[in-house]
Enzyme design. Structure first.
Site, PDB file in Angstrom:
ATOM      1  N   CYS A 147       0.736  -1.080   0.059  1.00  0.00           N
ATOM      2  CA  CYS A 147       0.048   0.032   0.016  1.00  0.00           C
ATOM      3  C   CYS A 147       0.899   1.410  -0.088  1.00  0.00           C
ATOM      4  O   CYS A 147       0.627   2.248  -0.688  1.00  0.00           O
ATOM      5  CB  CYS A 147      -0.947   0.054   1.087  1.00  0.00           C
ATOM      6  N   CYS A 148       1.744   1.310   0.843  1.00  0.00           N
ATOM      7  CA  CYS A 148       2.688   2.348   0.967  1.00  0.00           C
ATOM      8  C   CYS A 148       3.693   2.559  -0.520  1.00  0.00           C
ATOM      9  O   CYS A 148       3.862   3.814  -1.000  1.00  0.00           O
ATOM     10  CB  CYS A 148       3.742   2.167   2.126  1.00  0.00           C
TER      11      CYS A 148
ATOM     12  N   CYS B  12      -0.771   8.121   7.337  1.00  0.00           N
ATOM     13  CA  CYS B  12      -2.206   7.936   7.175  1.00  0.00           C
ATOM     14  C   CYS B  12      -3.025   7.607   8.276  1.00  0.00           C
ATOM     15  O   CYS B  12      -2.606   6.793   9.112  1.00  0.00           O
ATOM     16  CB  CYS B  12      -2.148   6.848   6.140  1.00  0.00           C
TER      17      CYS B  12
ATOM     18  N   CYS C  74      -3.369   3.781   9.699  1.00  0.00           N
ATOM     19  CA  CYS C  74      -2.234   3.474  10.363  1.00  0.00           C
ATOM     20  C   CYS C  74      -1.477   4.169  11.333  1.00  0.00           C
ATOM     21  O   CYS C  74      -0.136   3.822  11.518  1.00  0.00           O
ATOM     22  CB  CYS C  74      -1.145   3.225   8.968  1.00  0.00           C
TER      23      CYS C  74
ATOM     24  N   CYS D  97       8.439   3.067   5.600  1.00  0.00           N
ATOM     25  CA  CYS D  97       7.324   2.934   4.473  1.00  0.00           C
ATOM     26  C   CYS D  97       7.829   2.866   3.176  1.00  0.00           C
ATOM     27  O   CYS D  97       7.364   2.561   2.100  1.00  0.00           O
ATOM     28  CB  CYS D  97       6.375   3.910   4.272  1.00  0.00           C
TER      29      CYS D  97
END
Length: 265
Positions: A135-136, A229, A232, A257
């Site tokens: 995702c990162c 985010c 997170c 990340c």
């Protein structure tokens, strides 16, 4: 009207720069050893001017912008990464900084097709089960590459005390083996990366922010220290390290990340 800043295209670069060698970096490291963040930022702007990309995460690295504005006014090249999942307070803070310093901020968004594919195939919270790196990679790492494209140098708010596992040896200036640039003929070269706050502690950063009356992300008033985010990031308890508020369902080691290559020199 949306509170999200508008995404801007990175500026086109026109200056030529000689290749910066490891020996040159070593000389700069010696020159800047023990220097305050102001002098490190001044060194960066003296050598690269508006070709220095200044990274702004919507947190304590507002200090970088304040220092740069003291040195160069509003003629700065600042960017931030809008992952699409930031807290409302972070968007508000980014806009507050833009207005206070009278600067343009290039707001980089992730590739919409890549985000849609990830969400369609794995759902909205896939990082809770298979790790946050994918995702990162989509929401942060790829947009960072676009933000840095064509620039020879950038400045970050990394500090050694942010993560003893991965940032304990962060230098004030280095060659960034994770990002390269090329302008005109010649093969790609590693970017130069400045970390003006590397030697400062969180307490020193906040002493400056409060003393100078700088704006700050209001999430800090609610126990958030390291801010990323919304899904997170969570507040930390007294005595907890700031990185314990990030990706708390994963092992404590190596909480990065992908924006910063850990073994870069």
């Amino acid at each position: 009207m949306s509170s999200h800043p508008t995404e801007l295209e990175p500026a086109v670069q026109s200056r030529e720069f000689a290749e910066i060698t490891p020996d040159q970096i070593a000389a700069w490291q010696a020159e800047l050893a023990g220097k305050q963040p102001y002098h490190i930022m001044a060194h960066a702007l003296t050598h690269f001017g508006t070709d220095l990309r200044i990274s702004f995460s919507g947190a304590e690295d507002v200090l970088l912008i304040d220092l740069a504005a003291q040195i160069a006014g509003a003629e700065l090249s600042v960017f931030c990464l809008d992952t699409g999942r930031l807290h409302p307070e972070t968007y508000t803070f980014i806009e507050e900084v833009r207005q206070r310093y009278g600067i343009a901020i290039d707001v980089m968004s992730p590739n919409a097709d890549a985000v849609q594919t990830l969400v369609r195939t794995k759902g909205l919270l896939s990082f809770r089960t298979d790790g946050h790196k994918e995702c990162c990679g989509i929401r942060k790492v790829e947009p960072l590459g676009r933000a840095l494209a064509g620039f020879p140098a950038w400045a970050t708010g990394q500090r050694r005390d942010q993560s003893p596992d991965t940032r304990a040896d962060v230098p004030v200036v280095q060659l960034d083996i994770g990002h390269s640039w090329a302008h005109g003929p010649g093969s790609p070269r590693p970017m130069v990366k400045y970390n003006p706050l590397a030697g400062w502690s969180s307490a020193e950063v906040w002493r400056f922010i409060r003393g100078a009356g700088l704006p700050y992300n209001k999430l800090h008033e609610r126990g958030f220290i390291s801010i990323g985010c919304e899904p997170c990031t969570r507040p930390v308890l007294p005595g907890q390290h700031e990185r314990e508020g990030r990706w708390w369902w994963e092992a404590a080691e190596g909480k990065e990340c992908g924006l910063h290559v850990v073994d870069e020199r």
